[in-house]
Design a protein around this motif. Structure first.
Motif, PDB file in Angstrom:
ATOM      1  N   MET A 186      48.603   8.936  57.531  1.00 59.15           N
ATOM      2  CA  MET A 186      48.698  10.138  58.048  1.00 59.15           C
ATOM      3  C   MET A 186      47.590  11.003  57.239  1.00 59.15           C
ATOM      4  SD  MET A 186      52.023  12.556  58.544  1.00 59.15           S
ATOM      5  CE  MET A 186      52.227  12.156  60.114  1.00 59.15           C
ATOM      6  N   ASP A 187      47.072  11.966  57.727  1.00 55.75           N
ATOM      7  CA  ASP A 187      46.250  12.949  57.018  1.00 55.75           C
ATOM      8  C   ASP A 187      46.815  14.373  57.256  1.00 55.75           C
ATOM      9  OD1 ASP A 187      44.154  11.389  55.983  1.00 55.75           O
ATOM     10  OD2 ASP A 187      43.529  11.001  57.751  1.00 55.75           O
ATOM     11  N   VAL A 188      47.268  15.054  56.267  1.00 54.67           N
ATOM     12  CA  VAL A 188      47.889  16.478  56.421  1.00 54.67           C
ATOM     13  C   VAL A 188      46.864  17.608  55.763  1.00 54.67           C
ATOM     14  CG1 VAL A 188      49.826  17.771  55.767  1.00 54.67           C
ATOM     15  CG2 VAL A 188      50.099  15.542  56.349  1.00 54.67           C
ATOM     16  N   HIS A 189      46.554  18.307  56.719  1.00 59.30           N
ATOM     17  CA  HIS A 189      45.876  19.488  56.256  1.00 59.30           C
ATOM     18  C   HIS A 189      46.390  20.834  56.786  1.00 59.30           C
ATOM     19  CE1 HIS A 189      42.816  16.587  54.808  1.00 59.30           C
ATOM     20  NE2 HIS A 189      42.839  16.021  56.120  1.00 59.30           N
ATOM     21  N   LEU A 190      46.968  21.355  56.226  1.00 55.98           N
ATOM     22  CA  LEU A 190      47.862  22.596  56.550  1.00 55.98           C
ATOM     23  C   LEU A 190      47.453  23.828  55.981  1.00 55.98           C
ATOM     24  CD1 LEU A 190      51.561  21.532  56.939  1.00 55.98           C
ATOM     25  CD2 LEU A 190      49.868  21.321  58.560  1.00 55.98           C
ATOM     26  N   GLY A 191      47.056  24.933  56.688  1.00 52.21           N
ATOM     27  CA  GLY A 191      46.615  26.289  56.249  1.00 52.21           C
ATOM     28  C   GLY A 191      48.044  27.078  55.828  1.00 52.21           C
ATOM     29  N   THR A 192      48.889  27.712  56.644  1.00 47.60           N
ATOM     30  CA  THR A 192      49.912  28.272  56.400  1.00 47.60           C
ATOM     31  C   THR A 192      51.086  28.040  57.194  1.00 47.60           C
ATOM     32  OG1 THR A 192      48.740  30.161  55.354  1.00 47.60           O
ATOM     33  CG2 THR A 192      51.059  30.806  55.721  1.00 47.60           C
ATOM     34  N   LEU A 193      52.329  27.589  56.859  1.00 45.20           N
ATOM     35  CA  LEU A 193      53.407  27.685  57.653  1.00 45.20           C
ATOM     36  C   LEU A 193      54.470  28.680  57.435  1.00 45.20           C
ATOM     37  CD1 LEU A 193      55.069  24.679  59.365  1.00 45.20           C
ATOM     38  CD2 LEU A 193      56.280  25.940  58.021  1.00 45.20           C
ATOM     39  N   ARG A 194      54.959  29.595  58.250  1.00 39.82           N
ATOM     40  CA  ARG A 194      55.978  30.353  57.917  1.00 39.82           C
ATOM     41  C   ARG A 194      57.018  29.673  58.835  1.00 39.82           C
ATOM     42  NH1 ARG A 194      53.802  34.726  55.614  1.00 39.82           N
ATOM     43  NH2 ARG A 194      51.496  35.037  55.530  1.00 39.82           N
ATOM     44  N   SER A 195      58.187  29.445  58.360  1.00 37.87           N
ATOM     45  CA  SER A 195      59.571  29.203  59.018  1.00 37.87           C
ATOM     46  C   SER A 195      60.564  30.435  58.449  1.00 37.87           C
ATOM     47  CB  SER A 195      59.860  27.956  58.443  1.00 37.87           C
ATOM     48  OG  SER A 195      60.509  27.950  57.099  1.00 37.87           O
ATOM     49  N   ARG A 196      61.429  30.277  59.023  1.00 39.64           N
ATOM     50  CA  ARG A 196      62.764  31.217  58.696  1.00 39.64           C
ATOM     51  C   ARG A 196      63.066  31.284  57.243  1.00 39.64           C
ATOM     52  NH1 ARG A 196      67.125  29.123  63.194  1.00 39.64           N
ATOM     53  NH2 ARG A 196      66.120  26.942  62.241  1.00 39.64           N
ATOM     54  N   ARG A 197      62.942  30.268  56.360  1.00 38.09           N
ATOM     55  CA  ARG A 197      63.273  30.209  55.058  1.00 38.09           C
ATOM     56  C   ARG A 197      62.127  30.005  54.203  1.00 38.09           C
ATOM     57  NH1 ARG A 197      67.845  26.246  54.248  1.00 38.09           N
ATOM     58  NH2 ARG A 197      67.756  27.107  52.278  1.00 38.09           N
ATOM     59  N   HIS A 198      60.973  29.388  54.515  1.00 36.14           N
ATOM     60  CA  HIS A 198      59.942  29.064  53.595  1.00 36.14           C
ATOM     61  C   HIS A 198      58.692  29.331  54.132  1.00 36.14           C
ATOM     62  CE1 HIS A 198      63.018  26.874  51.386  1.00 36.14           C
ATOM     63  NE2 HIS A 198      63.553  26.423  52.340  1.00 36.14           N
ATOM     64  N   ILE A 199      57.771  29.333  53.302  1.00 34.04           N
ATOM     65  CA  ILE A 199      56.244  29.402  53.431  1.00 34.04           C
ATOM     66  C   ILE A 199      55.672  28.205  52.889  1.00 34.04           C
ATOM     67  CG2 ILE A 199      54.320  30.859  53.434  1.00 34.04           C
ATOM     68  CD1 ILE A 199      55.847  33.313  53.449  1.00 34.04           C
ATOM     69  N   LEU A 200      54.902  27.329  53.588  1.00 34.26           N
ATOM     70  CA  LEU A 200      53.870  26.499  53.079  1.00 34.26           C
ATOM     71  C   LEU A 200      52.333  26.996  53.242  1.00 34.26           C
ATOM     72  CD1 LEU A 200      55.359  23.143  54.487  1.00 34.26           C
ATOM     73  CD2 LEU A 200      55.702  24.172  52.446  1.00 34.26           C
ATOM     74  N   LEU A 210      57.155  16.122  61.666  1.00 38.28           N
ATOM     75  CA  LEU A 210      57.745  15.547  62.691  1.00 38.28           C
ATOM     76  C   LEU A 210      57.603  16.394  63.853  1.00 38.28           C
ATOM     77  CD1 LEU A 210      60.992  14.313  61.110  1.00 38.28           C
ATOM     78  CD2 LEU A 210      59.302  13.100  61.978  1.00 38.28           C
ATOM     79  N   GLY A 211      56.706  17.560  63.890  1.00 38.25           N
ATOM     80  CA  GLY A 211      56.660  18.423  64.930  1.00 38.25           C
ATOM     81  C   GLY A 211      57.827  19.624  65.093  1.00 38.25           C
ATOM     82  N   LEU A 212      58.517  19.523  64.237  1.00 38.14           N
ATOM     83  CA  LEU A 212      60.030  20.499  64.383  1.00 38.14           C
ATOM     84  C   LEU A 212      59.514  21.813  63.923  1.00 38.14           C
ATOM     85  CD1 LEU A 212      62.882  18.123  63.335  1.00 38.14           C
ATOM     86  CD2 LEU A 212      61.878  18.513  65.800  1.00 38.14           C
ATOM     87  N   GLU A 213      58.568  21.989  62.945  1.00 36.64           N
ATOM     88  CA  GLU A 213      58.097  23.615  62.702  1.00 36.64           C
ATOM     89  C   GLU A 213      56.490  23.351  62.865  1.00 36.64           C
ATOM     90  OE1 GLU A 213      59.766  25.816  61.369  1.00 36.64           O
ATOM     91  OE2 GLU A 213      61.250  25.075  60.577  1.00 36.64           O
ATOM     92  N   LYS A 214      55.887  24.406  63.419  1.00 39.39           N
ATOM     93  CA  LYS A 214      54.447  24.585  63.872  1.00 39.39           C
ATOM     94  C   LYS A 214      53.791  25.323  62.862  1.00 39.39           C
ATOM     95  CE  LYS A 214      51.404  25.557  67.614  1.00 39.39           C
ATOM     96  NZ  LYS A 214      51.058  24.097  67.821  1.00 39.39           N
ATOM     97  N   PRO A 215      52.538  24.724  62.206  1.00 35.63           N
ATOM     98  CA  PRO A 215      51.622  25.510  61.355  1.00 35.63           C
ATOM     99  C   PRO A 215      51.042  26.654  62.043  1.00 35.63           C
ATOM    100  CG  PRO A 215      50.950  23.531  61.865  1.00 35.63           C
ATOM    101  CD  PRO A 215      52.134  23.446  62.355  1.00 35.63           C
ATOM    102  N   SER A 216      50.655  27.744  61.408  1.00 37.59           N
ATOM    103  CA  SER A 216      49.888  28.577  62.103  1.00 37.59           C
ATOM    104  C   SER A 216      48.292  28.002  62.040  1.00 37.59           C
ATOM    105  CB  SER A 216      49.967  29.986  61.182  1.00 37.59           C
ATOM    106  OG  SER A 216      49.456  29.726  59.680  1.00 37.59           O
ATOM    107  N   ASP A 217      47.899  27.238  61.241  1.00 45.03           N
ATOM    108  CA  ASP A 217      46.494  26.651  61.215  1.00 45.03           C
ATOM    109  C   ASP A 217      46.412  25.480  60.677  1.00 45.03           C
ATOM    110  OD1 ASP A 217      45.287  27.120  58.375  1.00 45.03           O
ATOM    111  OD2 ASP A 217      46.358  28.995  58.993  1.00 45.03           O
TER     112      ASP A 217
END
Length: 268
Positions: A1-15, A46-53
């Motif tokens: 699995m390759d993971v390359h996430l820009g920013t993810l904003r959820s109700r509690r955290h930001i990645l 797992l696709g339960l949160e969606k990254p913005s990019d």
């Protein structure tokens, strides 16, 4: 699995700017204190949160752009499986352990009831669960037994990648050892693991590489032994120094911890 996430904003955290890979048969640890974004990362994978990019790729297949329905279908294949921190929350309290173990196979709809029961019994042996426990309910099992059931439930569909979220945090020392021994057995089957934990001792004992999360960002990554023995980032040094049993050195003094916290503020 390759993971390359820009920013993810959820109700509690930001990645932010998450970038790492998991090779076949490899165990990767993800460490950090509560609130660092570990569980949010797992939910994203797992696709339960969606990254913005960014992107999430599994064997070349792009997952981050899939619709919720496509994600559900992908999870149904069992390729990726998730082991929850609290087994009681993931197991149906009104159904027996045997029923819960067979549920992923019933969802797939490929096997008969007899085949499912046979596979459940075989798997129970693999995870050191007595056959009599299959007819009991989750509340009747010990913490270690429930966690082994939770791991077994993730394994029954023969996944390629198992994501474990704090799988030993609520266990006593004896049960922790049993679960870690079970996970070590999985390594020999070629199953890849993402081991999310704040228990550095467990991470040191089971993983090949470790990713350090701090405030939603990866601040250090490398072979686990290197991370433990020669941490570079002040946050990692603070984590390792607060778990002196991992190294030959003594605990950090109060002044040393304060100095690292001050350095951490400067680089954050």
């Amino acid at each position: 699995m390759d993971v390359h996430l820009g920013t993810l904003r959820s109700r509690r955290h930001i990645l932010q700017n998450i970038d790492f890979s998991v090779r076949e048969g490899e165990a990767v640890g993800v460490i950090g204190e509560s609130g660092s974004g570990k569980t949010t990362l797992a939910r994203t994978l797992l696709g339960l949160e969606k990254p913005s990019d960014g992107s999430i790729r599994f064997r070349g297949e792009e997952l981050s752009t899939q619709s919720p329905r496509q994600w559900a279908e992908f999870r149904r294949t069992g390729t990726l499986q998730y082991v929850f921190q609290d087994p009681l929350r993931s197991l149906d309290p009104d159904q027996t352990v045997g029923w819960s173990l067979g549920e992923p196979l019933r969802i797939q709809g490929r096997l008969s009831q007899e085949e499912i029961r046979s596979k459940v019994e075989e798997l129970a042996i693999d995870v050191n669960l007595e056959s009599a426990l299959l007819d009991r309910y989750p509340a009747e099992l010990s913490g270690g037994q429930r966690q082994r059931v939770s791991v077994a439930r993730g394994l029954i569909v023969e996944p390629e990648l198992l994501i474990l979220d704090e799988p030993v945090s609520a266990l006593d020392a004896a049960n922790r050892v049993q679960v870690l021994q079970l996970l070590e057995k999985l390594r020999h089957r070629g199953i890849s693991l993402i081991f999310i934990s704040h228990d550095l001792g467990s991470v040191a004992g089971i993983t090949d590489r470790t990713v350090v999360l701090y405030q939603g960002r990866i601040v250090e990554e490398g072979p686990t032994r290197q991370i433990i023995e020669a941490p570079q980032h002040p946050y990692t040094r603070l984590l390792i120094g607060s778990a002196p049993t991992l190294t030959s050195r003594t605990s950090l003094s109060k002044d040393e911890k304060n100095a690292l916290r001050a350095e951490l503020l400067m680089v954050s």
